[in-house]
Design an enzyme around this catalytic site. Structure first.
Site, PDB file in Angstrom:
ATOM      1  N   HIS A 175       2.277 -10.178   6.430  1.00 53.89           N
ATOM      2  CA  HIS A 175       1.916 -11.170   7.444  1.00 53.89           C
ATOM      3  C   HIS A 175       2.625 -12.505   7.226  1.00 53.89           C
ATOM      4  O   HIS A 175       2.623 -13.363   8.105  1.00 53.89           O
ATOM      5  CB  HIS A 175       0.392 -11.361   7.489  1.00 53.89           C
ATOM      6  CG  HIS A 175      -0.189 -12.140   6.354  1.00 53.89           C
ATOM      7  ND1 HIS A 175      -0.804 -11.544   5.288  1.00 53.89           N
ATOM      8  CD2 HIS A 175      -0.257 -13.466   6.127  1.00 53.89           C
ATOM      9  CE1 HIS A 175      -1.237 -12.475   4.443  1.00 53.89           C
ATOM     10  NE2 HIS A 175      -0.911 -13.665   4.949  1.00 53.89           N
TER      11      HIS A 175
ATOM     12  N   SER B  56      -1.567 -16.719   0.371  1.00 57.06           N
ATOM     13  CA  SER B  56      -1.267 -15.446   1.010  1.00 57.06           C
ATOM     14  C   SER B  56       0.053 -14.931   0.453  1.00 57.06           C
ATOM     15  O   SER B  56       1.021 -15.675   0.327  1.00 57.06           O
ATOM     16  CB  SER B  56      -1.144 -15.637   2.523  1.00 57.06           C
ATOM     17  OG  SER B  56      -2.395 -15.807   3.111  1.00 57.06           O
ATOM     18  N   GLY B  57       0.068 -13.662   0.095  1.00 57.67           N
ATOM     19  CA  GLY B  57       1.284 -13.067  -0.451  1.00 57.67           C
ATOM     20  C   GLY B  57       1.433 -13.233  -1.936  1.00 57.67           C
ATOM     21  O   GLY B  57       2.312 -12.622  -2.547  1.00 57.67           O
TER      22      GLY B  57
ATOM     23  N   ASP C 205      -0.318  -4.520   4.214  1.00 62.03           N
ATOM     24  CA  ASP C 205       0.148  -5.907   4.220  1.00 62.03           C
ATOM     25  C   ASP C 205       1.050  -6.162   3.015  1.00 62.03           C
ATOM     26  O   ASP C 205       0.649  -6.786   2.029  1.00 62.03           O
ATOM     27  CB  ASP C 205      -1.058  -6.843   4.216  1.00 62.03           C
ATOM     28  CG  ASP C 205      -0.680  -8.277   4.512  1.00 62.03           C
ATOM     29  OD1 ASP C 205       0.445  -8.509   4.989  1.00 62.03           O
ATOM     30  OD2 ASP C 205      -1.524  -9.159   4.279  1.00 62.03           O
TER      31      ASP C 205
END
Length: 527
Positions: A330, A471-472, A379
């Site tokens: 994402h 995120s990530g 993801d």
């Protein structure tokens, strides 16, 4: 509760006093009263505190003869050495408050008692039924204040030559100018893969508070009323454990008994690193805390990268080769990679002088990536850097887990420059937080159940969540081999640190073949 008698030269029960390493503790007996009912009738006259074992220290060396200091214990978090501590009664261990904070609950710990060699099985193991931190324990990005805790064991110890308590000093005792000992099973050098097999010691001396305050590192963080500095050139508490004792003999008892002067709390600086290996944390600058939910030691997670979009933090990631970053799908699905910049070898976003900067030339998002208003599935993505980065003290790739490897019930670490709260901005320095990885069954009992897939994993600890990562960013697990592996990728969640909604991570072990097929042109530490 059993307390060895110190012939009333050590710690009379009708007084409340004591001092600590980086914390001049005057409330230790107040804490004991706070956590247990302490009465003078429970003193045992058959033993004495602070009497060292019969073996002498190896002259000129750092290895301690077996059971030379029978009050020393190690606090284990699964297979990992977490903290040190000292026996103060037959039921209680004195350690640092941060050892049972930031995602680590006292019930997660096992106390190894009577240990010298970590590889033998001759030591005893105890569970912990209670852990009481000082009621005024506080922490910021660098240091802890009132960093003290008392642990209660699940059964009483039997004192012997191998197991005995340390004495607590009388408030009139002074230790200025006296050589102090710090001991534990910590790392012996920068870059060491694991903690020491045998108990080690080193000698330090107390540094006057005014001299310590002159350091730019300490002047804004040292609380002189409750902390003390100790130092010796070429030596520091890398050789001890966070929470372990700083101790010394005293002329009042003709140097026949050992007294706990302090507790290893925090500090900066250690030895230079060796050539890096994947998943081995860098210790160029090391604090004594092992696990924490705040500022990470600078460059201690040298695979962590920051992905900026414009001048703002966009996503985190982990270096898996010299030209590939593993992150979340994402992060790229709806954004232009030409506007992104990857920072490698980063600690502080306000200091980019020695940081490697790369553009992203291409990305591969998992072909089955899907997204809904609540969650992302599959993801995962790989970003290819515009040029390889050099491996070194501040840049090391992370190790990947084995295909299908499970991490349920283990404690993992998230790192990143993310927000420190739902309504707050991103951090300027690298943060870390420790979270317990839930089983699939536990995860399905949460309010996220209808949104979960087998390719996802959940993790949670009270008051901590992926708000402290990006995120990530990588979700890491420390293995007995002394290396971190990337168990997960920060993916999605609802709110922050809400027990109804644990954080959700992409389960990396489900994608090992997919990853390896797409990083063939990158170099790793083994190449």
């Amino acid at each position: 509760m059993l307390i060895c008698d110190a012939d009333h030269d050590g710690f009379p029960l009708n007084d409340i006093h004591g001092i600590m390493y980086t914390y001049k503790m005057k409330q230790i007996w107040a804490m004991l009263y706070f956590s247990v009912e302490l009465v003078s009738g429970l003193i045992n006259k058959s033993c004495e505190c602070g009497i060292a074992g019969k073996s002498r220290r190896i002259v000129g060396g750092t290895t301690v003869h077996p059971h030379q200091y029978p009050w020393l214990v190690s606090l284990m978090l699964g297979p990992k050495l977490h903290c040190g501590g000292a026996i103060i009664t037959d039921l209680h261990i004195l350690t640092a408050g941060h050892c049972i904070t930031f995602g680590v609950h006292y019930k997660d710990l096992t106390v190894y008692v009577g240990m010298h060699d970590r590889l033998d099985d001759k030591h005893l193991k105890y569970g912990v039924t209670n852990g009481v931190k000082h009621q005024k324990f506080t922490s910021n990005a660098v240091r802890d204040i009132n960093d003290i805790a008392v642990l209660t064991l699940d059964s009483r110890m039997k004192f012997s030559e191998k197991i005995a308590p340390i004495c607590l000093p009388d408030k009139g005792m002074e230790f200025d100018g006296i050589p102090l000992t710090v001991a534990g099973w910590g790392k012996t050098r920068q870059g060491a893969l694991t903690s020491s097999r045998h108990l080690l010691e080193t000698k330090v001396k107390q540094v006057p508070g005014d001299k310590c305050m002159k350091s730019t590192i300490y002047k804004d963080n040292l609380v002189s009323e409750t902390m003390m500095c100790a130092y010796s050139y070429g030596k520091d508490a890398c050789q001890g454990d966070s929470g372990g004792p700083l101790f010394s003999t005293h002329e009042r008892t003709d140097n026949s008994k050992w007294y706990q002067v302090g507790i290893v709390s925090w500090g900066i600086d250690c030895a230079m690193p060796d050539y890096p290996e994947c998943g081995v944390p860098s210790d160029t600058i090391v604090s004594q805390r092992i696990v924490g939910g705040r500022r990470a030691e600078p460059y201690s997670f040298p695979w962590a990268v920051a992905i900026l979009k414009g001048d703002r933090m966009h996503c985190g990631g982990a270096l898996v080769t010299d030209r590939h970053v593993l992150t979340a799908g994402h992060c790229f699905k709806w954004d232009d990679i030409t506007q992104m910049l990857v920072l490698i070898g980063l600690d502080n976003l306000d200091n980019l002088e020695d940081v490697e900067k790369r553009n992203i030339t291409s990305t591969v998002i998992h072909e089955k990536f899907t997204s809904s208003t609540v969650r992302d599935e599959n993801d995962i993505a790989i970003a290819r850097l515009s040029a390889p980065v050099p491996f070194g003290p501040t840049i090391v790739p992370i190790c990947l887990p084995q295909p299908g490897q499970e991490f349920s019930n283990m404690v993992g670490t998230i790192v990143g420059w993310g927000r420190i709260g739902v309504e707050q901005t991103s951090s300027k320095v690298l943060l870390k937080a420790s979270l317990k990885i839930l089983t699939d069954e536990e995860c399905l009992k949460s309010k996220l159940a209808q949104h979960l897939k087998p390719t996802m994993m959940c993790a949670f600890s009270k008051g901590k969540d992926g708000c402290q990562g990006d995120s990530g960013g990588p979700f890491l697990v420390f293995e007995p081999s002394g290396r971190y592996v990337q168990a997960g990728i920060v993916s999605w969640g609802i709110g922050c640190a809400d027990p109804r909604y644990p954080g959700v991570y992409t389960k990396v072990s489900n994608y090992i073949n997919w990853i390896n097929d797409r990083i063939t042109d990158g170099a790793t530490c083994n190449d």
